[in-house]
Design a protein around this motif. Sequence first.
Motif, PDB file in Angstrom:
ATOM      1  N   ASN A  33     -10.022 -30.500  50.260  1.00 46.65           N
ATOM      2  CA  ASN A  33      -8.893 -29.673  49.833  1.00 46.65           C
ATOM      3  C   ASN A  33      -7.547 -30.325  50.127  1.00 46.65           C
ATOM      4  OD1 ASN A  33     -10.004 -27.064  48.758  1.00 46.65           O
ATOM      5  ND2 ASN A  33     -11.054 -27.100  50.735  1.00 46.65           N
ATOM      6  N   CYS A 226     -13.174 -22.903  46.684  1.00 45.52           N
ATOM      7  CA  CYS A 226     -11.873 -23.537  46.963  1.00 45.52           C
ATOM      8  C   CYS A 226     -11.269 -24.095  45.688  1.00 45.52           C
ATOM      9  CB  CYS A 226     -12.050 -24.640  48.001  1.00 45.52           C
ATOM     10  SG  CYS A 226     -12.438 -24.039  49.661  1.00 45.52           S
ATOM     11  N   GLU A 227     -12.087 -24.716  44.865  1.00 37.20           N
ATOM     12  CA  GLU A 227     -11.591 -25.252  43.599  1.00 37.20           C
ATOM     13  C   GLU A 227     -11.091 -24.129  42.695  1.00 37.20           C
ATOM     14  OE1 GLU A 227     -15.043 -27.341  42.326  1.00 37.20           O
ATOM     15  OE2 GLU A 227     -14.633 -29.110  43.589  1.00 37.20           O
ATOM     16  N   ALA A 230      -7.659 -23.074  43.930  1.00 35.51           N
ATOM     17  CA  ALA A 230      -6.632 -24.033  43.514  1.00 35.51           C
ATOM     18  C   ALA A 230      -6.311 -23.889  42.035  1.00 35.51           C
ATOM     19  CB  ALA A 230      -7.104 -25.450  43.832  1.00 35.51           C
ATOM     20  N   ARG A 231      -7.336 -23.656  41.231  1.00 36.61           N
ATOM     21  CA  ARG A 231      -7.110 -23.507  39.786  1.00 36.61           C
ATOM     22  C   ARG A 231      -6.252 -22.279  39.502  1.00 36.61           C
ATOM     23  NH1 ARG A 231      -9.165 -20.287  36.274  1.00 36.61           N
ATOM     24  NH2 ARG A 231     -10.830 -19.593  37.690  1.00 36.61           N
ATOM     25  N   VAL A 235      -2.520 -25.427  41.429  1.00 30.77           N
ATOM     26  CA  VAL A 235      -2.238 -26.603  42.253  1.00 30.77           C
ATOM     27  C   VAL A 235      -3.421 -27.560  42.190  1.00 30.77           C
ATOM     28  CG1 VAL A 235      -0.670 -25.379  43.803  1.00 30.77           C
ATOM     29  CG2 VAL A 235      -3.132 -25.451  44.329  1.00 30.77           C
ATOM     30  N   THR A 237      -4.659 -29.296  44.847  1.00 30.35           N
ATOM     31  CA  THR A 237      -5.486 -28.985  46.025  1.00 30.35           C
ATOM     32  C   THR A 237      -4.808 -27.880  46.805  1.00 30.35           C
ATOM     33  OG1 THR A 237      -4.395 -30.512  47.565  1.00 30.35           O
ATOM     34  CG2 THR A 237      -6.184 -31.419  46.203  1.00 30.35           C
ATOM     35  N   LEU A 238      -5.561 -27.250  47.685  1.00 29.62           N
ATOM     36  CA  LEU A 238      -5.009 -26.153  48.477  1.00 29.62           C
ATOM     37  C   LEU A 238      -3.987 -26.629  49.501  1.00 29.62           C
ATOM     38  CD1 LEU A 238      -8.166 -23.901  49.015  1.00 29.62           C
ATOM     39  CD2 LEU A 238      -6.313 -23.666  47.337  1.00 29.62           C
ATOM     40  N   ARG A 239      -3.899 -27.932  49.748  1.00 33.52           N
ATOM     41  CA  ARG A 239      -2.868 -28.461  50.641  1.00 33.52           C
ATOM     42  C   ARG A 239      -1.462 -28.109  50.131  1.00 33.52           C
ATOM     43  NH1 ARG A 239      -2.351 -32.896  54.048  1.00 33.52           N
ATOM     44  NH2 ARG A 239      -0.313 -32.816  55.057  1.00 33.52           N
ATOM     45  N   GLU A 240      -1.343 -27.901  48.845  1.00 29.38           N
ATOM     46  CA  GLU A 240      -0.028 -27.629  48.260  1.00 29.38           C
ATOM     47  C   GLU A 240       0.437 -26.191  48.491  1.00 29.38           C
ATOM     48  OE1 GLU A 240       0.251 -29.149  44.157  1.00 29.38           O
ATOM     49  OE2 GLU A 240      -1.621 -30.220  44.578  1.00 29.38           O
ATOM     50  N   MET A 261      -9.139 -19.692  50.529  1.00 26.84           N
ATOM     51  CA  MET A 261      -7.819 -20.321  50.525  1.00 26.84           C
ATOM     52  C   MET A 261      -7.155 -20.151  51.890  1.00 26.84           C
ATOM     53  SD  MET A 261      -4.329 -19.124  48.585  1.00 26.84           S
ATOM     54  CE  MET A 261      -4.504 -19.898  46.986  1.00 26.84           C
TER      55      MET A 261
END
Length: 381
Positions: A33, A226-227, A230-231, A235, A237-240, A261
């Motif tokens: 992520n 997780c994907e 993010a979608r 973003v 990745t979830l880091r954003e 998330m």
Amino acid sequence: MREAFAALFGAEPTGVWSAPGRVNLIGEHTDYNGGLALPFGIDRRTRVAVRLRDDDAVRVASGFAQGDGVIATRLDRALDAQGWSRYVLGAAHVLRRELGVEGTGFDALVASDVPVGVGVSSSAALESAVLVALVELWGLDADAHALIRIGQLVENEVVGAPTGTLDQSAVLLARRDHAVLLDFAAGSAEQVPLGFEAAGLEILVIDSLVRHDHATGGYGDRRRECEEAARIAGVGTLREIAPEAVEGWAARMPAAVHRRMRHVVTDTARAAQVAALVRAGRPREIGPILTDGHRSQRDDFEDSVPAIDAAVEVAVAAGALGARLTGGGFGGAAIALVDVAESTRIQAEVADAVEAAGHARPTVFAVHASQGARRDPEPAP
């Protein structure tokens, strides 16, 4: 190992290479992520004795799977391997493919005291020991960062586990009394002195005896969730996603996806906190952050199990500064940060209390931050 190798294969090995298991201090499911994680290599290692052959035959044997005997194949049949030998032969296959080399056959004997299925990265230890051995013996030009990627490809393509690069990074980059702060968005790795020895601290691993398999278990489901998060958030990745922005997404995605998330974002923040504290020489203050991380895995990521939850609870009650699930979850182990002077007592109390709560009696042992993958020193004459 040298004697056993000679007895099996009729000649001494060229050398013995080893790699440590790893404990992830904090930062779970953050690697794929784009987040942060803070793992370290442990003083339990997988060793592989190797000797090259002058043909394309490969013979491998293991001290922990003696019933398998010697497994014989050829380099071009490496992908037919099953069981533990997939990690050895898969490493050889992917190394040859990625570096565009033919290589030669080899004989290998594996021995390990890294527990399997516990969440301390026994598979990455085996892959990495084989990779560093073959890079040297085949005369290849590949640094640790190249081998990290190759090890991940072994897991993803050969084993079928959709893992990131956390385990391989920890195993290949580890240093004594250090953790490695991995930033998966930047692709960077920073050596962070832990200071546990000077502070009189150590980490206990509490093996729940509940086994997992990342190739078939819930790991892949969590990665897909997780994907999806993010979608929906738009973003890469979830880091954003900033920690303060997480709750704003609650009404815009399924509740379970939002919880995934929240865990990833907050565990990245916890990894940064822990790294800052140990870097500042304040390792005793990280305990509550570890325990908070466990609550996040239990409630938001939902990858803990009752035996692990019990271990964390009783470890803290017995005097641990903090405790949490470590590794990919769905079984495996917890870790606890303890005073060395209290370690033996806490180990016994945790094992007794978890068993009394109706779970299997866990195996509890101390680990210390150790060196990464290497060629082992030759024995004294």
